[in-house]
Every structure is written in structure tokens, then in C-alpha cells.
Design a protein around this motif. Structure first.
Motif: not given
Length: 380
Positions: A134-138
């Protein structure tokens, strides 16, 4: 004693230099891995991401994974899988709640890590925490954080998500995840967009777990309390020397033991290095269907080396020449200029052509005619 098998980075649908590897992958999944499961009867299978090679995989790759799930279901062995950066989390989330009730966990969301899946084994509960790529935004969305106060690096995202996990002290706790653990060894087949710098996750994140099943890096290696299983097949030529396999993990009385079960596919991925004549002689004596890349060490030009080797090496996928690379010269557009840079005369090229293609030495008449033709060409 609790036993499970850890694998990762199947990349179903992968191609090497444009050559599909689905036949090799089909062999691994159905002819090697499923029979291994039938013999081992592990308490679980952990698949740590990058099930597919791209977010919209070819139909044949999806069919292969479907066949695997059906065979696994018949064996009644739980599968705990997470999505990787190559997978489409949304597509793989289809029917996930239904599959979970059948012992097939396909974790696709960061918040899945807060809902562990527990397997009852003969030696007690096995509690599986799943954290997909997961990306930090997710992660910020899952945590309900704002854009400013939430995590902005992968390390921060993992720490924030795992901070809400409280592993029970009286069970065996596992983490299955897909990330770039700090200090990991990278291979060429891994996207540079997902390794290094802010993409790294600190090894201490894995400390609360008895074992961390990691995916993402293709070279099998240890990482804190866990390890990367690595890809089961070689997916780039810089992986040629890597020993591929699946990890058997045994946990007994709090002690974790791991063993890599080697995978030897029908066709290996190899790099051949040497002079052309020696390589050609070896090819004629021992033809091979392996996936090959050839590095020529000759200090003179070789006429059509690929065409001359391919009858014996049908899966020859690439070739490089030390002679062409030694001086660089990528900005020079003319083949003849490249020859001159290496101080090779046209007459030497003509001689090499007769030797390599015709199997003869040029006579004085041949050379005289060649000089006459070259002179006429320069006057035009």
C-alpha cells in the motif's frame, strides 16, 4: 509443531525479453508446487504478493491461478495471500469475503491487517496478519488521517498501521506482507519505482511477529524476524545465479526453523560468457532449450552470431559484444565508424566474413578485387 510453506512473487503472465514464461509457470504451479502440497500437507500456504505480473493479466494467467485455487481447495489447505504492487487490489478483492469462509484469504486492503485470520492447528492457533502493498496515501485513508498529519513514507505507513495490531501472547503470530525491507538485495526485474529511499520499511516493524513472510524482492534472503521467499522462477538474467525455491517454515516451542526447497524448472535462465567459436562448438555438442543471454568476449566482429547460435539455442533471447561495448561509441551512427574506432579495417572485416561464413581464407585475387570495389565505392 506448526509447518507452513512461504512463497511469493509468482508474476503469472510474466515475459522475459518478450518470451512468455507461462509454460514454466504452469509447470511450477501445477506440476511442482501442488504435488509438494500433497506430500507436505502444511498447516497453511503463505503467498506474499505479486501473484500476477500486471494489473490486467492475460487470461491464461488468471486461468492458471484459478486452477491452483481449485486444487488447493480440494486439499483443504488454507491459503493466506496479499496483493503486491503488480497486482490489482480491486480485481482480486472480488468474492474475497466468500473465499475467506472457504479458507482462502486474499487480503487487498491496508485495514485487513487489523482482522487476522486464525488457523487451528494440532499444536495451537496460528494467527495470520495480512498487510498488502500500500502507498502512504492508501494508508492515510485507512487510518482516517488527513493529508498533512498522516504517514508520507512507506516506513511511516507500516508503523502507523501495525501500531493498531496487538498480537496475542499465547498464539503463534505471523505477518504476511509485500514491501521493500531496509537493506534488501534488489534484482533487475523489480521496478525501480518501488525500491530504495522513502519506499523502505524498517526491519524492527517485524519484531512483534514470530515470522514475517515477505514478498517483493526476488532474491531469497533474510530480513529481521522473517525472510523473502524470492520468486520461484528466474525473471531476469541478473537472477541467473540465484537459487530459487519455496520456504518451508517450522515453528516448535517458540523456535523458528526455515529451509529453502529448491525449484529446478525444465528450462533454466543462464548467461553464457566467452569467445564465439568456443560457444558455438559447445552449442553444437550440447544443444539447450534454456533461456539464454550470450556475452561475447571476442576482440573482432562476429558475423550474425544470433542466427548461427539459435539452431542449437532456440531460446537465445539476447546477445552483447565486448568488442562493441569496450569503446562505448553509442553516439556513432555508422557501423563502419564503429569498426574504425576499434582500428579494424574493411579488409579485416572482409577476411573475417570469408572465414566465418564461407570457411575459406581470401586469396590475393580476392583481396585485390575487394580493394578495387571499395575504391570504386569511395569515388561514388
Amino acid at each position: 509443531m506448526i509447518r507452513f510453506l512461504h512463497t511469493a512473487d509468482w508474476h503469472l503472465g510474466k515475459a522475459l525479453y518478450g518470451r512468455s514464461l507461462l509454460d514454466e509457470q504452469r509447470w511450477f504451479v501445477l506440476e511442482w508446487f501442488v504435488p509438494l502440497l500433497e506430500r507436505e500437507r502444511p498447516d497453511a500456504v503463505l503467498l506474499a504478493g505479486d501473484i500476477f505480473d500486471r494489473q490486467v493479466p492475460p487470461v491464461e494467467a488468471v486461468t492458471l491461478f484459478d486452477r491452483f485455487l481449485n486444487r488447493l481447495s480440494a486439499l483443504r489447505i488454507p491459503l493466506i495471500a496479499v496483493t503486491g504492487n503488480h497486482d490489482s487490489a480491486r480485481r482480486l478483492s472480488l468474492g474475497s469475503a466468500l473465499l475467506r469462509r472457504q479458507g482462502v484469504v486474499l487480503a487487498t486492503r491496508p485495514e485487513d491487517v487489523w482482522n487476522p485470520y486464525t488457523i487451528q492447528t494440532e499444536d495451537g492457533p496460528l494467527c495470520c496478519y495480512t498487510l498488502p502493498y500500500c502507498e502512504p496515501a492508501a494508508a492515510r485513508e485507512a487510518l482516517g488521517s488527513g493529508q498533512e498529519d498522516g504517514p508520507h513514507t512507506m516506513d511511516e505507513a507500516f508503523r502507523a498501521l501495525l501500531a493498531r495490531v496487538q498480537p496475542a501472547p499465547d498464539v503463534v503470530n505471523l505477518l504476511i506482507t509485500h514491501c521493500f525491507a531496509a537493506g534488501g538485495e534488489v534484482s533487475a526485474s523489480e521496478s525501480p519505482a518501488f525500491v530504495g529511499g522513502s519506499s523502505q520499511v524498517g526491519l524492527d516493524c517485524f519484531a512483534p511477529f514470530a515470522y514475517t513472510a515477505l514478498g517483493h524482492l526476488h532474491a531469497p534472503q533474510k530480513a529481521g524476524t522473517g525472510r523473502y521467499a524470492g520468486s520461484p522462477l528466474k525473471y531476469s538474467f541478473d537472477e541467473a545465479r540465484q537459487k530459487k525455491g519455496v520456504v518451508r517454515v517450522t515453528i516448535s516451542n517458540g523456535q523458528v526453523e526455515t529451509e529453502v526447497l529448491p525449484v529446478h524448472p525444465p528450462h533454466d535462465v543462464r548467461v553464457l560468457h566467452g569467445a564465439f567459436d568456443i560457444l558455438l562448438q559447445a552449442a553444437q555438442q550440447t544443444p539447450s532449450g534454456d533461456y539464454l543471454f550470450v556475452e561475447l568476449t571476442d576482440t573482432h566482429p562476429i558475423y550474425q552470431p544470433v542466427d548461427r547460435l539459435r539452431p542449437y539455442y532456440p531460446n537465445l533471447l539476447g546477445i552483447s559484444s565486448e568488442w562493441l561495448l569496450s569503446e562505448g561509441g553509442k553516439e556513432d551512427s555508422g557501423f563502419r565508424r564503429e569498426m574504425r574506432k576499434h582500428r579494424v579495417s574493411e579488409e579485416e572485416i572482409f577476411t573475417a566474413f570469408l572465414q566465418q561464413v564461407c570457411g575459406t581464407q581470401p586469396t590475393q585475387q580476392d583481396l585485390a578485387l575487394f580493394r578495387e570495389v571499395m575504391k570504386e565505392g569511395e569515388e561514388v
